[in-house]
Design an enzyme around this catalytic site. Structure first.
Site, PDB file in Angstrom:
ATOM      1  N   HIS A 137       0.813  -1.232   0.000  1.00 59.33           N
ATOM      2  CA  HIS A 137       0.000   0.000   0.000  1.00 59.33           C
ATOM      3  C   HIS A 137       0.846   1.282   0.000  1.00 59.33           C
ATOM      4  CE1 HIS A 137      -3.649  -2.262   0.478  1.00 59.33           C
ATOM      5  NE2 HIS A 137      -3.311  -2.752   1.652  1.00 59.33           N
ATOM      6  N   ASP A 174      -2.844 -10.789  -2.194  1.00 63.65           N
ATOM      7  CA  ASP A 174      -3.379 -10.272  -0.931  1.00 63.65           C
ATOM      8  C   ASP A 174      -4.862  -9.937  -1.127  1.00 63.65           C
ATOM      9  OD1 ASP A 174      -2.180  -8.785   1.763  1.00 63.65           O
ATOM     10  OD2 ASP A 174      -3.936  -7.749   0.961  1.00 63.65           O
ATOM     11  N   HIS A 176      -6.309  -7.339  -0.435  1.00 65.77           N
ATOM     12  CA  HIS A 176      -6.476  -5.924  -0.770  1.00 65.77           C
ATOM     13  C   HIS A 176      -5.664  -5.553  -2.003  1.00 65.77           C
ATOM     14  CE1 HIS A 176      -7.053  -6.459   3.617  1.00 65.77           C
ATOM     15  NE2 HIS A 176      -8.182  -5.829   3.320  1.00 65.77           N
ATOM     16  N   ASP A 263      -4.522 -12.601   3.789  1.00 66.09           N
ATOM     17  CA  ASP A 263      -5.689 -12.108   4.533  1.00 66.09           C
ATOM     18  C   ASP A 263      -7.018 -12.319   3.807  1.00 66.09           C
ATOM     19  OD1 ASP A 263      -4.822 -10.297   2.655  1.00 66.09           O
ATOM     20  OD2 ASP A 263      -4.725  -8.582   4.019  1.00 66.09           O
TER      21      ASP A 263
HETATM   22 ZN    ZN Z   1      -4.228  -7.074   2.860  1.00 69.84          ZN
END
Ligand code: ZN
Length: 328
Positions: A137, A174, A176, A263
């Site tokens: 991120h 991931d 995200h 995750d």
């Molecule tokens: Zn994540």
């Protein structure tokens, strides 16, 4: 997995990754890493694993991705004892600046190891960087989502610069979207970012729509695949098979970096996705095939998210098992 044999597995890890403690109320805990270590050391892969200590990345390495102003700001806020950087999620600690440089250095160490092993014709599994904080991120100018330095992006730039591996795939599984990786390479035709993640309408950080396909020379070199059916295993296999495999084959990368976040597991409350521990084994099987068929085994993985202390260890173990199992 007990009945099988495994290729040698290199894990890049430092005890210093446990030093950054954002507080017990924060999900990005040192225990994430220790639980993975405990599972790996007691399981069937233990005998195949060798641990390697990374060295911190350099200022020049960080500048390949991040702007100088951001790096000064990061360092200064740590030295002044501030609580967070850019957003309260990105909790600081006295050691975070050094630990983040060491985490970014892990990708570099994995590349050096792998390049040496390939040139010595040693057959090994793709190295795995067991690091924290995560990186995907963090963009060139901001920390976000517990990430300070973009470990995967720095590794890609290093691989290009040090070894001339020009065309690189970064595959991110991931839960995200890795907005920081996308931003770094959005106009770059040589680094192809492919991400599967929870629908950005529902999920942090709110980027990663299908329409985001790259810009200018990088047009068509950014593939976002939001998981519409909730990430059940059948959906994942179909995407890996029908969408991603042909893209990797056509792009013909010189090297591949995996932003390996865990995750999306159904037991991990950071997303609503429904991956199982076995799903990470299936993903590992695909990555192994891509690595061997399309990029001469030049693949490394770097840990991103994964916050369930119950299933993170077994998920990483299943993934590494698929990457390293002897097929003949
Ligand atoms: Zn994540």
């Amino acid at each position: 997995m007990n009945r099988h044999e495994f290729l040698p597995i290199s894990i890049v890890f430092s005890e210093r990754f446990l030093e950054h403690d954002p507080g017990k109320d924060h999900p990005e805990l040192p225990a994430r890493i220790s639980t993975v270590l405990d599972v790996l050391k007691e399981g069937p892969l233990a005998k195949a694993i060798t641990f390697y200590e990374p060295v911190p990345c350099t200022w020049e390495d960080m500048l390949m991705v991040h702007q100088e102003e951001y790096l000064f700001r990061f360092e200064e806020r740590v030295l002044k004892g501030r609580q967070f950087l850019d957003h309260p999620d990105n909790r600081l600690s006295y050691s975070i600046y050094q630990v983040a440089m060491l985490a970014a250095g892990a990708g570099i160490k994995a590349i050096d190891l792998l390049e040496a092993q390939i040139s010595n014709r040693i057959k090994i599994a793709p190295p795995f960087c067991l690091v924290r904080p995560p990186g995907h991120h963090a963009d060139p100018t901001h920390a976000l989502g517990f990430c300070f330095l973009n470990n995967a992006a720095i590794a890609a730039r290093y691989w290009q610069k040090r070894y001339g591996r020009k065309k690189i795939i970064i595959f991110d599984f991931d839960a995200h979207h890795g907005n920081g990786i996308q931003d770094t390479f959005y106009q770059d035709p040589d680094v192809y970012y492919i991400s599967i993640h929870e629908d950005p309408i529902l999920s942090f950080p709110g980027t990663g729509f299908r329409e985001e396909t790259g810009e200018g020379a990088g047009k068509g070199r950014n593939l976002n695949i939001p998981l519409m059916a909730g990430g059940i295993e059948k959906e994942i296999i179909k995407i890996l098979d029908q969408e991603i495999t042909p893209e990797i084959e056509t792009f013909a990368p010189d090297a591949m970096i995996i932003a390996a976040g865990f995750d999306a597991h159904r037991m991990d409350d950071m997303s609503g996705l429904q991956f199982r521990t076995s799903t990470y084994g299936r993903i590992g099987q695909y990555i192994r095939i891509w690595s061997e068929q399309y990029c001469s085994a030049r693949t490394i993985s770097i840990l991103e998210g994964g916050y369930s202390l119950e299933v993170l260890g077994p998920s990483v173990e299943r993934y590494l098992g698929a990457l390293s199992i002897k097929l003949d």
